[in-house]
Write a protein that holds these residues in place. Structure first.
Motif, PDB file in Angstrom:
ATOM      1  N   TYR A 248      -9.059 -21.219  18.942  1.00 17.72           N
ATOM      2  CA  TYR A 248      -8.357 -21.192  17.665  1.00 17.72           C
ATOM      3  C   TYR A 248      -8.387 -22.611  17.094  1.00 17.72           C
ATOM      4  CZ  TYR A 248      -4.594 -20.550  14.231  1.00 17.72           C
ATOM      5  OH  TYR A 248      -3.860 -20.486  13.084  1.00 17.72           O
ATOM      6  N   PRO A 249      -9.398 -22.944  16.282  1.00 15.62           N
ATOM      7  CA  PRO A 249      -9.463 -24.284  15.688  1.00 15.62           C
ATOM      8  C   PRO A 249      -8.336 -24.471  14.668  1.00 15.62           C
ATOM      9  CG  PRO A 249     -11.592 -23.149  15.576  1.00 15.62           C
ATOM     10  CD  PRO A 249     -10.560 -22.132  15.929  1.00 15.62           C
ATOM     11  N   VAL A 250      -7.698 -25.627  14.684  1.00 10.39           N
ATOM     12  CA  VAL A 250      -6.624 -25.913  13.733  1.00 10.39           C
ATOM     13  C   VAL A 250      -7.252 -26.363  12.419  1.00 10.39           C
ATOM     14  CG1 VAL A 250      -4.608 -27.341  13.243  1.00 10.39           C
ATOM     15  CG2 VAL A 250      -5.044 -26.552  15.582  1.00 10.39           C
ATOM     16  N   ASP A 251      -6.845 -25.740  11.319  1.00  4.19           N
ATOM     17  CA  ASP A 251      -7.372 -26.096  10.004  1.00  4.19           C
ATOM     18  C   ASP A 251      -7.030 -27.557   9.694  1.00  4.19           C
ATOM     19  OD1 ASP A 251      -7.368 -26.415   6.998  1.00  4.19           O
ATOM     20  OD2 ASP A 251      -8.042 -24.335   7.120  1.00  4.19           O
ATOM     21  N   GLU A 252      -8.043 -28.366   9.437  1.00  9.52           N
ATOM     22  CA  GLU A 252      -7.833 -29.806   9.261  1.00  9.52           C
ATOM     23  C   GLU A 252      -7.064 -30.123   7.989  1.00  9.52           C
ATOM     24  OE1 GLU A 252     -11.615 -31.714   9.572  1.00  9.52           O
ATOM     25  OE2 GLU A 252     -11.803 -31.322  11.724  1.00  9.52           O
ATOM     26  N   GLU A 253      -7.092 -29.233   6.992  1.00  9.64           N
ATOM     27  CA  GLU A 253      -6.365 -29.478   5.743  1.00  9.64           C
ATOM     28  C   GLU A 253      -4.996 -28.810   5.738  1.00  9.64           C
ATOM     29  OE1 GLU A 253      -8.643 -28.417   2.346  1.00  9.64           O
ATOM     30  OE2 GLU A 253     -10.308 -29.780   2.810  1.00  9.64           O
ATOM     31  N   LEU A 254      -4.942 -27.563   6.158  1.00  7.65           N
ATOM     32  CA  LEU A 254      -3.688 -26.804   6.103  1.00  7.65           C
ATOM     33  C   LEU A 254      -2.821 -26.987   7.346  1.00  7.65           C
ATOM     34  CD1 LEU A 254      -5.051 -23.458   4.602  1.00  7.65           C
ATOM     35  CD2 LEU A 254      -4.001 -25.397   3.398  1.00  7.65           C
ATOM     36  N   GLY A 255      -3.434 -27.418   8.449  1.00  9.31           N
ATOM     37  CA  GLY A 255      -2.678 -27.580   9.686  1.00  9.31           C
ATOM     38  C   GLY A 255      -2.513 -26.274  10.434  1.00  9.31           C
ATOM     39  N   LEU A 256      -1.677 -26.301  11.463  1.00  7.56           N
ATOM     40  CA  LEU A 256      -1.491 -25.131  12.324  1.00  7.56           C
ATOM     41  C   LEU A 256      -0.494 -24.157  11.707  1.00  7.56           C
ATOM     42  CD1 LEU A 256      -1.293 -25.062  16.140  1.00  7.56           C
ATOM     43  CD2 LEU A 256       0.551 -23.993  14.846  1.00  7.56           C
TER      44      LEU A 256
END
Length: 530
Positions: A248-256
């Motif tokens: 589950y990669p964490v979205d770099e812009e929106l966060g977890l």
């Protein structure tokens, strides 16, 4: 889960002193004066006591001692219950067992209970809208209690509380520690975060607090990122079945996103194909995957068991969209067969259901291969297959008794008759709540049998399904007023003859209640399968 009403009787005992009726002299008057001198003087009652009492290691709380309990116990789990509530009575022994298990753990942690109907100020303050409700208080703060989200059995309650008291996840520093943790359980979740102080790490740990049945670790070590082939913040679920790992990669812009992560963990912690039994049923419904495909087989028959390989193959592309479930008709699953209107001899067979709409679908072929199962799912999801609506035959005497008998085939004609006001009970034959109100429904029908414009009817929702709407729980009561427009009013008030009568006499409207209504329990469809 029976619903009983309890009448609490308060017994008052009055003591009377008998005095001699003889005329008394000075000696008798002196004795009376002495007795009066000994009598306690009347005093004004003081404030209610804040004393903390216990029953089965559980604090008994009221509005007068609630603050004291918060002061004396850093962590407090409070159950709001009602004496008449069947669910509360089912929870009671598990709650007491949990209190016993925690007795020697920590003086800072305590279980407590509040009689909701007797303490309505607390019920209103904490937004309790049904029983039982469990709320967790930390550090004496009564302004923001946390809703209990764990299993409602003793060990699950204890696990949920310990997860909040202790570290939710193990911080990993070395490859050896990480390998040991992964090898320790069938499922282990590890959060890889480059900055352990950021919001994403906090969100991961908050998610770990709720997922009490899973084991969590976290790390910021670059060498561990490299070992597991990661270049960005990622939550990895390691498992000893199916594909072995899910990222589950964490979205770099929106966060977890905690809600999204929780759903990911539920979906990927389940097997591609889950066998239905008493241990897995709750997990199946907690997955919040609305579409279920069930394969009914007899596990004692080799030809049936051979179908599992194709079923497993077909499941992979539908992970997260359709939950694939195996039901053993040779096991203790008669209630599932009954729900789908099947017999054990119908196996092997497929049934598809959307648990939100409860719409069921039947395949057009009896062939069960990876290709046929895939096509069946795709056709349903794309809207090419219409739901299968079951109906009993119309009984010859359906309208001969005070309570009229409706089935799928005559429902529309009767319920939406513009000249009639029709009050219908949708029930399940096995439902305890339905059985408890059966006589009242008969009495209601008898009372209004001579009213030409009022029909009291019932429909067995386990054997008859309707296109007009879905029945989600039992009993469900709906009123279909006379006139055009196919109007439907759902009845949600008290289930007694007097209230039913007021409802009918006022054209499907009840006066505003003088006191807050107590939630009326229904047996949800999913509870049949639990």
């Amino acid at each position: 889960m029976r619903l009983h009403s309890f009448l609490l009787l308060l017994l008052l005992t009055a003591w009377a002193w008998a005095l001699d009726g003889e005329e008394g002299g000075e000696e008798e008057e002196e004795e009376q004066e002495e007795e009066e001198a000994k009598a306690p003087e009347e005093t004004t009652p003081g404030p209610p006591s804040d004393e903390l009492l216990e029953e089965d290691n559980i604090l008994v709380l009221t509005q007068h001692n609630f603050d004291r309990a918060l002061r004396e116990h850093r962590y407090l789990l409070v159950e709001f219950y009602a004496p008449w509530c069947g669910h509360c009575r089912s929870l009671a022994p598990e709650y007491a067992k949990a209190a016993s298990l925690l007795k020697n753990e920590s003086s800072e942690l305590k279980l407590a209970k509040v009689d909701g109907p007797a303490e309505m100020k607390l019920v209103e303050e904490f937004g309790v809208n049904g029983y039982p409700a469990l709320k967790f208080f930390r550090d004496g703060d009564r302004s923001q209690p946390v809703e209990f989200t764990g299993p409602r059995e003793a060990e699950g309650i204890v696990r949920w509380l310990k997860r909040r008291l202790g570290p939710a996840a193990t911080q990993l520093e070395t490859e050896a520690e990480t390998t040991q943790l992964i090898d320790s359980q069938d499922i282990v979740i590890i959060g890889f975060f480059k900055d352990l102080q950021d919001e994403d790490t906090a969100g991961f740990l908050a998610t770990a607090e709720d997922a009490v049945d899973l084991t969590f670790g976290f790390t910021d070590r670059p060498e561990l990122f490299q070992k597991y082939g990661l270049s960005q913040d990622t939550v990895v679920l390691f498992k000893k079945f199916d594909e072995g790992r899910a990222d589950y990669p964490v979205d770099e812009e929106l966060g977890l996103d905690q809600a999204d992560l929780s759903r990911f963990l539920i979906i990927h912690s389940m097997h591609l194909v889950t066998e239905f039994n008493s241990k897995t049923s709750s997990k199946i419904f907690r997955a919040k995957i609305l579409n279920h495909l069930l394969l009914f087989i007899n596990q004692t028959l080799t030809p049936h068991k051979e179908l599992l390989a194709d079923f497993q193959e077909a499941a992979r592309p539908f992970r997260g969209e359709v939950l694939f479930v195996v039901v053993d008709v040779a096991g203790e699953n008669d209630h599932v067969l009954q729900y789908f209107g099947m017999n054990a001899t119908d196996a092997p067979a497929l049934r598809f259901i959307n648990i939100e709409t409860t719409k069921k679908y039947l395949p057009t072929t009896g062939e069960i291969t990876a290709a046929s199962v895939t096509t069946f799912c795709q056709d349903i999801l794309s809207g090419k297959v219409k739901p299968h609506l079951r109906s009993q035959e119309i009984p010859a005497d359906w309208d001969q008794k005070p309570v009229k008998v409706l089935v799928g085939k005559n429902f529309e004609q009767v319920a939406f008759d513009e000249s009639k006001n029709v009050f219908v009970k949708f029930y399940a034959p096995w439902c305890t709540h339905c059985k408890e109100m059966a006589q009242t429904w008969e009495d209601l029908a008898e009372k209004y049998k001579d009213h030409e414009d009022i029909i009291i009817a019932e429909l067995d929702s386990t054997a008859n399904e309707l296109e007009a709407f879905t029945v989600r729980g039992f009993p469900t009561l709906k009123y279909f007023p006379a006139g055009p427009g196919r109007k439907v009013i759902e009845y949600k008030s008290a289930r007694d003859l007097e209230t039913f009568s007021k409802f009918l006499d006022n054209g499907g409207v009840l006066p505003e209640p003088e006191e807050p209504e107590i939630p009326v329990p229904v047996l949800e469809n999913s509870e049949l399968l639990n």
